[in-house]
Design a protein around this motif. Structure first.
Motif, short mmCIF file in Angstrom:
data_model
loop_
_atom_site.label_atom_id
_atom_site.label_comp_id
_atom_site.label_asym_id
_atom_site.label_seq_id
_atom_site.Cartn_x
_atom_site.Cartn_y
_atom_site.Cartn_z
N LEU A 121 50.93 28.08 45.19
CA LEU A 121 49.69 28.81 45.01
C LEU A 121 49.58 29.88 46.08
CD1 LEU A 121 47.05 26.12 44.03
CD2 LEU A 121 48.35 27.69 42.59
N TYR A 122 49.55 31.11 45.64
CA TYR A 122 49.33 32.21 46.55
C TYR A 122 48.00 32.00 47.27
CZ TYR A 122 48.55 36.99 48.08
OH TYR A 122 48.31 38.10 48.82
N PRO A 123 47.81 32.23 48.54
CA PRO A 123 48.81 32.74 49.51
C PRO A 123 49.45 31.65 50.38
CG PRO A 123 46.61 32.97 50.42
CD PRO A 123 46.45 32.23 49.11
N LEU A 124 49.57 30.44 49.85
CA LEU A 124 50.10 29.35 50.69
C LEU A 124 51.46 29.63 51.34
CD1 LEU A 124 49.80 26.54 51.85
CD2 LEU A 124 50.68 25.60 49.73
N LYS A 127 50.79 31.65 54.66
CA LYS A 127 49.75 31.39 55.67
C LYS A 127 49.88 29.98 56.24
CE LYS A 127 46.06 34.60 54.79
NZ LYS A 127 44.91 34.92 53.98
N ASP A 226 44.88 39.04 44.35
CA ASP A 226 43.80 38.17 43.89
C ASP A 226 44.35 36.76 43.65
OD1 ASP A 226 40.93 38.50 42.09
OD2 ASP A 226 42.20 36.75 41.82
N ALA A 227 43.80 35.78 44.38
CA ALA A 227 44.34 34.42 44.32
C ALA A 227 44.16 33.80 42.93
CB ALA A 227 43.68 33.55 45.38
N LEU A 228 43.06 34.14 42.26
CA LEU A 228 42.81 33.55 40.94
C LEU A 228 43.78 34.09 39.90
CD1 LEU A 228 41.05 31.60 39.33
CD2 LEU A 228 39.44 33.46 38.91
N LYS A 231 47.05 32.47 40.48
CA LYS A 231 47.07 31.07 40.05
C LYS A 231 47.24 30.99 38.53
CE LYS A 231 44.64 26.68 40.58
NZ LYS A 231 43.46 25.97 41.10
N ASP A 293 38.46 25.62 38.91
CA ASP A 293 38.14 26.94 39.43
C ASP A 293 36.93 27.44 38.68
OD1 ASP A 293 40.26 27.97 41.40
OD2 ASP A 293 41.42 26.93 39.87
N PHE A 294 35.77 27.17 39.24
CA PHE A 294 34.54 27.49 38.51
C PHE A 294 34.39 28.99 38.30
CE2 PHE A 294 32.02 23.40 39.79
CZ PHE A 294 33.08 22.64 39.34
N ALA A 295 35.15 29.77 39.09
CA ALA A 295 35.06 31.22 38.97
C ALA A 295 35.83 31.75 37.75
CB ALA A 295 35.59 31.88 40.24
N TYR B 77 29.91 23.62 35.25
CA TYR B 77 29.82 25.02 35.67
C TYR B 77 28.39 25.53 35.85
CZ TYR B 77 34.56 24.52 33.96
OH TYR B 77 35.82 24.07 33.74
N GLN B 94 42.67 25.84 56.94
CA GLN B 94 43.78 24.98 57.32
C GLN B 94 43.50 24.41 58.70
OE1 GLN B 94 46.80 28.00 56.75
NE2 GLN B 94 47.80 26.82 55.16
N VAL B 134 43.90 29.67 52.53
CA VAL B 134 44.62 29.40 51.29
C VAL B 134 43.72 28.59 50.34
CG1 VAL B 134 46.83 29.42 52.48
CG2 VAL B 134 45.61 27.26 52.19
N ASN B 135 44.26 28.16 49.22
CA ASN B 135 43.50 27.32 48.29
C ASN B 135 43.35 25.91 48.83
OD1 ASN B 135 43.18 28.86 45.56
ND2 ASN B 135 45.27 29.29 46.25
N THR B 151 35.37 20.78 43.39
CA THR B 151 35.62 22.14 42.95
C THR B 151 36.67 22.76 43.86
OG1 THR B 151 34.61 24.25 42.31
CG2 THR B 151 33.84 23.28 44.36
N GLN B 152 37.40 23.73 43.33
CA GLN B 152 38.42 24.39 44.13
C GLN B 152 37.76 25.26 45.20
OE1 GLN B 152 41.86 22.91 42.31
NE2 GLN B 152 41.98 24.54 43.82
N MET B 154 38.68 28.59 46.89
CA MET B 154 39.66 29.67 46.77
C MET B 154 39.23 30.86 47.60
SD MET B 154 40.99 31.46 43.25
CE MET B 154 42.31 30.37 42.76
N PRO B 155 40.17 31.46 48.35
CA PRO B 155 39.78 32.62 49.14
C PRO B 155 39.22 33.74 48.26
CG PRO B 155 42.18 32.35 49.06
CD PRO B 155 41.57 31.11 48.52
N TYR B 157 36.58 33.78 46.54
CA TYR B 157 35.72 33.31 45.45
C TYR B 157 34.74 32.27 45.98
CZ TYR B 157 38.65 35.65 42.04
OH TYR B 157 39.31 36.59 41.31
N ASN B 159 32.65 29.04 44.62
CA ASN B 159 32.40 28.11 43.53
C ASN B 159 31.20 27.25 43.87
OD1 ASN B 159 34.63 29.05 42.12
ND2 ASN B 159 36.01 27.56 43.06
#
Ligand code: HEM
Ligand SMILES: [Cu+2]
Lengths: 497, 193
Positions: A121-124, A127, A226-228, A231, A293-295, B77, B94, B134-135, B151-152, B154-155, B157, B159
């Motif tokens: 998963l970007y950006p793992l 980083k 964009d991470a989403l 993914k 990913d609620f987004a 959601y 992290q 990161v995620n 919930t995830q 995510m950078p 975003y 949620n």
């Protein structure tokens, strides 16, 4: 029906044996990595977190890559000896590029300590890493090599078939949908190959975009994507790869099972509709990986659940009922080959059902990224795909009579199947108990019962893996024994379809 | 919200129906092996199986429609959430959680918060979750070790996860998305009073 002389068949056979033997060497090594992971989670050995994630990454990438490659090679052989000429030079080129990619990945993980997981998963990878940047670069390049090899292989097979059958729509079986009589029958294996490989092609192209973005990031750290989006690309690639591996196997079940039941299995309208529907479901099911990913746009979440649920219709009502039609009151002799197919379909059904359960958003919210996830995909990989592959390898090594009489193979087979299902049961139980997936060990979990349950299940799993390995090597004994004698080459392709 | 609680956790429900399905598959396999010892003309077999198949098909379609109808009303959601009584900001990094009450307009990297928070029971709590690197995945476990919501993280975003804590006591936070080396020890606590 393709007419090949026996020398050409022998060459194709040698080619698929090269793949088969590579598979037989790599597979138990990758299982050993799984065993080490379970032992570490069971607190029997001390790998350290870094080594655990390195092995996890190699295990996941290796298994997914090797099983897909083997499934592709098996289809290549059956198509190349029965339905259209395939170019072996290109075949060996694909083989060596895949081999190069696998060696690159092994080097990047075992020596370079790359450990971002099989779906990275970007950006793992960029980083907070504990591995050098070159091993990230090498991993990405190796994956690109695999992708390129697979894309070339698919293009060749689909192009050759399209030329043979008069265009892509004929490969999809659309000629069956019109009023006109069908000029030339389409063997189901050809249609299923197309319907597995074309979505595969699309997914690998998405994978290529994903990998190149990662490669740009590798060379230009100032970039930010964009991470989403990444993914989505990662799962479109990863999910589809694993998904079509199974459908590839179903292709040769359609082709080979009739040779043992004596009942033909032909393409008709219903089959065409159902497999074309599957084509669509393959492309859209991957959204179920992003439910949490609620987004993610709501429509895509719905699409994920719809596609996942609906894919059960063609899978069960058409293919599984097809297997029932083949077997019911067939007076079949239960040799090892039809046995692997039947038990493999059962594994597919069991894993498929628990996958559909998990693809329910309202349930996924408490099963997502628990051990339920490895549970379901190990079910249809280990007790589905792997069994189908062994069925195919038995088909290559045994004559019809030999496979009926081979007691050794059956003993090994049942040990393997029982060990595998018990091993997988520890994953399901873990998921039910909310044990997270991808945990090097459970010592850091502040809830005592979760920690101890997780560790206990891992210890039980290790025993089951031992059992499964014994069964595996017994099957190896049977296959190599028959291959060494080598008297039954080449097997006459069936004239059934 | 758990549509089955307190009788049965969602996890147990999933496990039970999957187990039943698996047993059904085993029964079909045994049935096929036993019945395969006799022979019947393939056309009459086809006829019989196809009749069964069309019944199966309708039953399956009904199950799927019902399954979708029931389950698609239970989504976690934003569109399905109500106005929160309290809002909590969660930033994953992290390898720690930064949690603080209220909403923030701070950059996730500069945001400060501890790995513990206290919230009231039986109120709508909204967790606004993001990540500074990161995620990750923000997962809430109850005191019995049952995963109850997630919930995830995510950078870039945010949620919003809504949860009503039904009981007082300590809930635990675990990370459920692999985020690198120390992923398995990245935990936090929610005190509910
Ligand atoms: C006996 C054989 C196998 C054993 C013992 C085994 C064991 C394991 C274990 C312990 C994990 C880590 C689970 C976790 O805590 O997250 C894992 C993950 C995985 N396994 Fe296997 N496995 C086996 C066969 C397979 C097969 C046949 C496949 C084929 C695709 C496969 C693909 C994967 C993948 C993709 C992952 C996920 C890796 C990740 O999360 O990055 N495994 N396996
Ligand atoms: Cu994490």
């Amino acid at each position: 029906m393709l007419q090949l002389n026996s020398i050409d068949i022998k060459k194709q056979r040698k080619f698929v044996l090269v793949w088969g033997i590579t598979f037989l060497i790599v597979f138990p090594l990758l299982i050993t990595l799984g065993l080490l992971m379970r032992l570490n989670q069971g607190e029997e050995i001390q790998l350290g977190m870094d080594r655990f994630y390195t092995l996890m990454t190699l295990h996941g990438l290796g298994m997914a890559g090797v099983l897909y490659s083997m499934a592709f090679a098996a289809l290549w052989y059956l198509i190349g000896t029965r339905h259209t000429k395939l170019n072996l030079g290109l075949g060996y080129f694909v083989y060596f590029v895949v081999l190069l990619g696998v060696i690159g990945l092994a080097y990047a993980t075992l020596i370079g300590k790359f450990g971002a997981g099989w779906y990275l998963l970007y950006p793992l990878p960029f980083k907070g890493t504990n591995w050098p940047a070159w091993s990230t670069g090498l991993s990405i390049v190796s994956l690109i090599l695999l992708g390129v090899a697979w894309i070339i292989g698919i293009l060749h097979v689909v192009y050759a078939l399209a030329k043979e059958y008069g265009g892509l729509t004929n490969l999809l079986g659309w000629q069956y949908l019109g009023k006109k009589n069908v000029q030339r029958e389409l063997p189901p294996i050809v249609m299923i190959t197309t319907i597995s490989l074309v979505p595969g092609l699309i997914a690998y192209l998405a994978g290529a975009v994903f990998l190149f973005m990662n490669l740009f990031q590798h060379f230009e750290p100032a970039l930010s994507f964009d991470a989403l989006l990444l993914k989505n690309l990662a799962f479109f690639f990863g999910h589809t790869l694993v998904n079509i591996t199974l459908y590839c196997c179903i292709g040769w079940v359609y082709a080979l099972l009739p040779e043992f039941t004596g009942r033909e299995w032909k393409t008709n309208k219903v089959l065409v509709y159902s497999w074309n529907a599957t084509f669509v479901f393959i492309l859209f099911a991957y959204f179920h990986h992003l439910y949490m990913d609620f987004a993610q746009p709501l429509a895509l979440q719905y699409a994920g659940q719809f596609a996942s649920y609906l894919s059960a219709i063609p899978a069960t009502a058409i293919t599984m009922f097809g297997v029932i039609t083949q077997l019911y009151h067939s007076k079949i002799k239960w040799g090892i080959i039809p046995l692997t197919f039947l038990i493999g379909v059962a594994g597919w059904a069991i894993g498929g059902f628990s996958a559909v359960v998990d693809s329910t958003i309202a349930i996924n919210k408490v099963l997502h990224n628990t051990l339920w996830v490895p549970a379901h995909f190990h079910t249809y990989m280990l007790t589905g795909v792997v069994l189908f592959i062994f069925g195919f390898l038995f088909y290559l090594s045994h004559t019809k009579e030999e496979q009926e009489k081979d007691k050794t193979a059956k003993i090994g087979f049942w040990l393997f199947v029982i060990g595998a299902h018990c091993f997988i049961a520890t994953f399901y139980t873990g998921g039910m108990n909310s044990i997270p997936r991808r945990y090097a060990d459970y010592k850091g979990i502040p809830i005592n019962s979760t920690h101890t349950t997780g560790a206990l299940l891992a210890q039980i799993a290790a025993i089951c893996i031992g059992l499964l390995l014994i069964g595996l090597f017994i099957m190896y004994g049977s296959i190599f024994n028959k291959l060494r004698k080598g008297k039954n080459i080449p097997m006459v392709p069936s004239t059934n379809t | 919200m758990n549509f089955l609680s307190p009788l049965l956790s969602i996890q147990s429900f999933a496990a039970i129906i999957s187990f039943i399905a698996a047993m059904l598959v085993v029964v079909v396999v045994i049935f096929l092996v036993i019945t395969s010892s006799t022979e019947e003309d393939k056309y009459s077999v086809k006829h019989k199986v196809y009749k069964l198949r069309s019944r199966y098909f309708f039953a399956l379609v009904i199950c799927i429609v019902a399954g979708l109808f029931i389950s698609l009303r239970l989504l976690p959601y934003a569109k399905f959430q109500s106005e929160p009584d309290e809002t909590v900001t969660v930033v994953a990094m992290q390898w720690a959680w930064k949690i603080a009450p209220g909403v923030t307009d701070k950059n996730p990297v500069d945001f400060t918060g501890g790995s513990e928070i206290t919230v009231p029971a039986n109120k709508h709590i909204r967790f606004v979750v993001t990540s500074s690197d990161v995620n990750h995945d923000f997962a809430i476990y109850n005191s019995k070790g049952l995963l109850v919501a997630q919930t995830q993280a995510m950078p870039e975003y945010h949620n919003a996860l809504e949860y009503i804590f039904p009981e007082k006591g300590d809930y635990h936070i675990l990370c459920l998305e692999y985020c690198g080396l120390a992923h398995s020890i990245m935990s936090g606590i929610i005190h509910v009073n």
